[in-house]
Design an enzyme around this catalytic site. Structure first.
Site, PDB file in Angstrom:
ATOM      1  N   SER A 415       1.683  -9.973  -5.269  1.00  0.00           N
ATOM      2  CA  SER A 415       2.807 -10.722  -4.693  1.00  0.00           C
ATOM      3  C   SER A 415       3.916 -10.831  -5.738  1.00  0.00           C
ATOM      4  CB  SER A 415       2.339 -12.087  -4.183  1.00  0.00           C
ATOM      5  OG  SER A 415       3.326 -12.688  -3.381  1.00  0.00           O
ATOM      6  N   ASP A 490       1.233  -7.242   6.509  1.00  0.00           N
ATOM      7  CA  ASP A 490       1.703  -8.319   5.626  1.00  0.00           C
ATOM      8  C   ASP A 490       2.914  -8.989   6.271  1.00  0.00           C
ATOM      9  OD1 ASP A 490       2.700  -9.898   3.535  1.00  0.00           O
ATOM     10  OD2 ASP A 490       2.097  -8.455   2.005  1.00  0.00           O
ATOM     11  N   HIS A 522      -1.038 -10.543   3.866  1.00  0.00           N
ATOM     12  CA  HIS A 522      -0.519 -10.527   2.499  1.00  0.00           C
ATOM     13  C   HIS A 522      -1.631 -10.469   1.459  1.00  0.00           C
ATOM     14  CE1 HIS A 522       2.288 -10.967  -0.703  1.00  0.00           C
ATOM     15  NE2 HIS A 522       1.881 -12.161  -1.048  1.00  0.00           N
TER      16      HIS A 522
END
Length: 544
Positions: A415, A490, A522
């Protein structure tokens, strides 16, 4: 939509319904996202494949409109609250009821997140009563906590990091009187109050420790005349304490650990006269081949701060040998990777890598939590820049050690950490030879409004910052071995990010590796995560 969480769960929002203290009424979010653009997610489980359209408010594009309904428990709408400040794309955060069910308090934030007003409204008809206080900041204002009313008083505690450089509590009344609790210069978190004592946890002992304190408000009934007592510390064992107060604030459950102490749980009285340990965890790693781990500090790149790091040395460490290094990084806001918890909060994957012969280095940098506003807001409009500088400054200190193989350094993150991984790989190719980036942000223009505009503003307002931080512009400079992994559905960092980076590498004749998880969002979870971590580990084994 009615009764759902809004603003993509930013600003401390995690629900859409707020019961009044008596339980007779409900404040409920209403969200209109009809103007928000749609983004397609691919569903491979259907016979011919299909697309699921989600509403995704991208940076600089139309966002949702929020209002607040007041209802009874049968669902009858009694009033509607629609603030008039700012534009229709304002945020309504930290919804709080007054103790008598008559008033609702909302922190109204402009879309740009530079201005906030704390407003009071009548629940019965939704009418505006007054603005109690306001905040503004050229970097950002980020409300996160509802008001905490003092028991037996129509006074409340208000939380902000915008007034004295640290997140602190302020005793306020509804007429706008504001007085800071005399806490130390450190970020603190409200824990409870009994009408006289206010309880809070604080980083004032150390940024990597968390302890319970209390302050006496005295018996006076007005904010202006309160004579605050001195803070009293209630937890004394070194480490990170997580506390839960009883409703009357006379006792608390204390769950804590420290670097060399596994978790313990005790029930204690706030007067310190009683403490009973309920559970003392055995060493959970007693049967495993553990490695040497240490916590330390290293100067930030600008020399203003000391950044904390966690260092895991290889199994059977021999200082006469040289070892490859894997940097695990997140580095983004609302994170703190290094804490004084059991073996420094180490992740088991780090232990595995150390068992396999790697040095594992984890460091918090400017932009992360629990160090005050100046530390956190150093990233304003330039995400990745201060963070990279700090990571590299710390790593260069490590590289001075004779047992570090400076030609074999890798980096991994997910991320924001994926964004940092590719940023480090492309900005410092002379250092980083191998990287694994998961779910990476590639260009902030493709990220959502609430988070992205807080730290970067919009591309129109900050073209230089967007150009500088975009990894599309860095793809041609990729030299090392890079693997990107991403969930194909995602809905946080949409697929457009990593696929656009791959396409730019193709255009520039740059080779890289890519592995999608077709049915993951995600984060890759459950048994699929075992596959992911095997892939990450194997990539470093093959190329580092």
């Amino acid at each position: 939509m009615i009764g759902e969480s809004v603003s993509r769960n930013e600003f401390g929002i995690n629900k859409g319904v707020f019961p009044s203290p008596s339980g007779k009424y409900l404040a409920v979010y209403r969200k209109d996202e009809s103007a928000v653009t749609q983004f397609p997610l691919l569903d491979i489980t259907t016979r011919t494949g299909s697309l699921e359209q989600i509403r995704y408010p991208m940076n600089g594009m139309p966002s949702e409109h929020i209002s607040l309904l007041v209802c009874d428990t049968l669902g009858n709408v009694l009033s509607t609250i629609v603030p008039t400040e700012f534009t229709d794309e304002r945020y309504l955060t930290c919804v709080s009821w007054g103790p008598d069910d008559k008033n609702i308090f909302i922190q109204v934030l402009d879309r740009e997140q530079h201005h906030m007003v704390l407003n009071q409204y009548r629940a019965a008809d939704g009418s505006f009563v007054r603005t109690i206080l306001s905040e503004e900041n050229s970097a950002w204002v980020e409300p996160q906590e509802p008001l905490h009313f003092i028991k037996g008083r129509y006074e409340f505690l208000y939380d902000t990091d915008n007034r004295d450089g640290f997140r602190n509590l302020y005793l306020c009344d509804t007429l706008g009187t504001v007085r800071r609790l005399p806490t130390a210069s450190a970020d603190i978190q409200y824990a409870g109050n009994d009408g006289r004592w206010v309880y809070y946890t604080s980083a004032e002992v150390s940024p990597i420790e968390n302890h319970l304190f209390r302050i006496d408000l005295g018996k006076d009934r007005t904010v202006k005349k309160v004579k605050f007592g001195k803070p009293q510390r209630l937890t004394f064992e070194e480490g990170w304490h997580r506390v839960s107060l009883s409703p009357d604030c006379k006792r608390f459950i204390d769950s804590w650990s420290a670097f060399s102490t596994p978790w313990k749980v005790a029930v204690r009285t706030v007067d310190g006269k009683s403490s009973e340990v309920l559970y003392e965890a055995p060493d959970p790693l007693a049967d495993y081949a553990t490695c040497e781990v240490e916590i330390g500090t290293t100067p930030s790149a600008d020399g203003r701060f000391l950044n904390y790091y966690r260092l895991y040395k290889p199994l059977g460490f021999d200082p006469s040998k040289k070892y490859p290094v894997v940097v695990y990084v997140y580095g983004g806001p609302h994170s703190q990777m290094v804490q004084d918890t059991w073996i420094g909060g180490v992740r088991m994957w780090e232990m595995l890598m150390a068992q396999k012969g790697y040095i594992v280095y984890v460091q918090d940098n400017r932009g992360t939590s629990n160090r005050g506003a100046a530390f956190e807001k150093a990233i304003n409009r330039q995400c990745g820049q201060a963070e990279m500088a700090d990571q590299v400054a710390g790593l260069r200190e490590l590289m001075k050690q004779p047992w570090v193989d400076c030609d074999r350094i890798g980096v991994h993150g997910w991320s924001y950490g994926g964004f940092m991984t590719i940023s480090l790989m492309t900005n410092y190719p002379e250092i980083f030879k191998v990287g694994v980036a998961g779910g990476p942000v590639i260009d902030w223009k493709w990220y959502e409004v609430m988070y992205g505009e807080r730290y970067m503003d919009t591309q129109a307002a900050n073209p230089e910052g967007f150009a500088k931080t975009s990894l599309i512009n860095k793809a041609s400079g990729l030299q090392g071995k890079l693997l990107i992994c991403q969930g194909a559905i995602d809905n946080t960092v949409v697929w457009q990010h990593s696929l656009s980076f791959v396409q730019e590498c193709i255009v520039n004749g740059i080779q890289l590796d890519y592995f999608p998880y077709p049915r993951s969002e995600h984060n890759v979870r459950g048994i699929w995560r075992v596959h992911l971590m095997d892939k990450v580990t194997n990539y470093f084994d093959l190329y580092l």
